[in-house]
Design a protein around this motif. Structure first.
Motif, PDB file in Angstrom:
ATOM      1  N   ALA A 148       6.679  19.139  23.695  1.00 28.19           N
ATOM      2  CA  ALA A 148       5.266  18.902  23.430  1.00 28.19           C
ATOM      3  C   ALA A 148       4.928  17.435  23.168  1.00 28.19           C
ATOM      4  O   ALA A 148       5.501  16.396  23.116  1.00 28.19           O
ATOM      5  N   GLU A 163       0.313  19.446  17.816  1.00 32.00           N
ATOM      6  CA  GLU A 163       0.901  19.247  19.258  1.00 32.00           C
ATOM      7  C   GLU A 163       0.323  19.979  20.326  1.00 32.00           C
ATOM      8  O   GLU A 163      -0.170  21.071  20.095  1.00 32.00           O
ATOM      9  N   LYS A 165       1.413  21.867  23.445  1.00 30.09           N
ATOM     10  CA  LYS A 165       2.788  22.436  23.855  1.00 30.09           C
ATOM     11  C   LYS A 165       2.933  22.115  25.493  1.00 30.09           C
ATOM     12  O   LYS A 165       1.960  22.090  26.259  1.00 30.09           O
TER      13      LYS A 165
END
Length: 200
Positions: A148, A163, A165
């Protein structure tokens, strides 16, 4: 008696160019929202807008407090070619040996530093270890992983860590520390765009 009369001329100050009614004028709001100083207002051509057009521009440029602003590290921005990676390991690793091996393997990659917080990281590697057993005997380990990009999101003045991914996958190995090499090799490929300045 004759005399001389001398006349001195004084320079008249030039009148300022009057602002035509309805045309835009600079204000501190223009600098705050658009970053345009009073000196650059005319050079940017904003003086040609009507006041209504300038107001519309300011409104559209102002961030909506109900919408978030996502801030992520720029690709290829790692100083001196160093890429900072956050490694988290959870799951079936009672001694911590697998987690230690994964962090050491990632830290041994060329140009990579392992860090302890998302705020300091350019990339993250999250790993969950699952012990494989048969008749209560350990026959190996499986690592599920996710890469991430750590970011922060600001909504209405509140910052939250989030985050983006990346890659999701699994590796299996009869020996837990063997997973570390597999994960480090995968991460080495995953961060290659950071090294070359491309996008992730």
């Amino acid at each position: 008696m004759s005399g001389q009369v001398g006349l001195t001329q004084t320079a008249k100050p030039k009148p300022k160019t009057p602002v035509k009614p309805g045309l835009a004028v600079w204000s501190p709001e223009v600098q705050k929202t658009l970053g345009v100083t009073a000196e650059n207002f005319n050079a940017e051509g904003l003086n040609r807008l009507s006041q209504a057009q300038l107001t519309a521009l300011l409104v559209s440029a102002r961030p909506d407090p109900r919408k978030g602003l996502l801030l992520c590290p720029a690709s290829g921005s790692a100083p001196s070619g160093r890429i900072k990676v956050l490694v988290t390991v959870a799951g079936d690793d009672s001694t911590g040996a697998i987690a230690t091996a994964i962090k050491e393997a990632v830290g041994s990659l060329s140009g990579v530093d392992v860090v302890d917080s998302a705020a300091a990281a350019d990339r993250a590697l999250h790993v969950v270890i699952l012990e494989q057993t048969v008749n209560k005997r350990t026959i190996g380990f499986t690592a599920s992983y996710l890469t991430a990009t750590p970011c922060s999101e600001e909504i209405a003045g509140r910052k939250t860590d989030v985050e983006l991914k990346g890659t999701l996958g699994t590796y299996s190995n009869a020996k837990g520390p063997g997973l570390a090499k597999d994960l480090a090799a995968m991460l080495d490929q995953d961060i290659q765009p950071l090294r070359t300045g491309g996008t992730m």
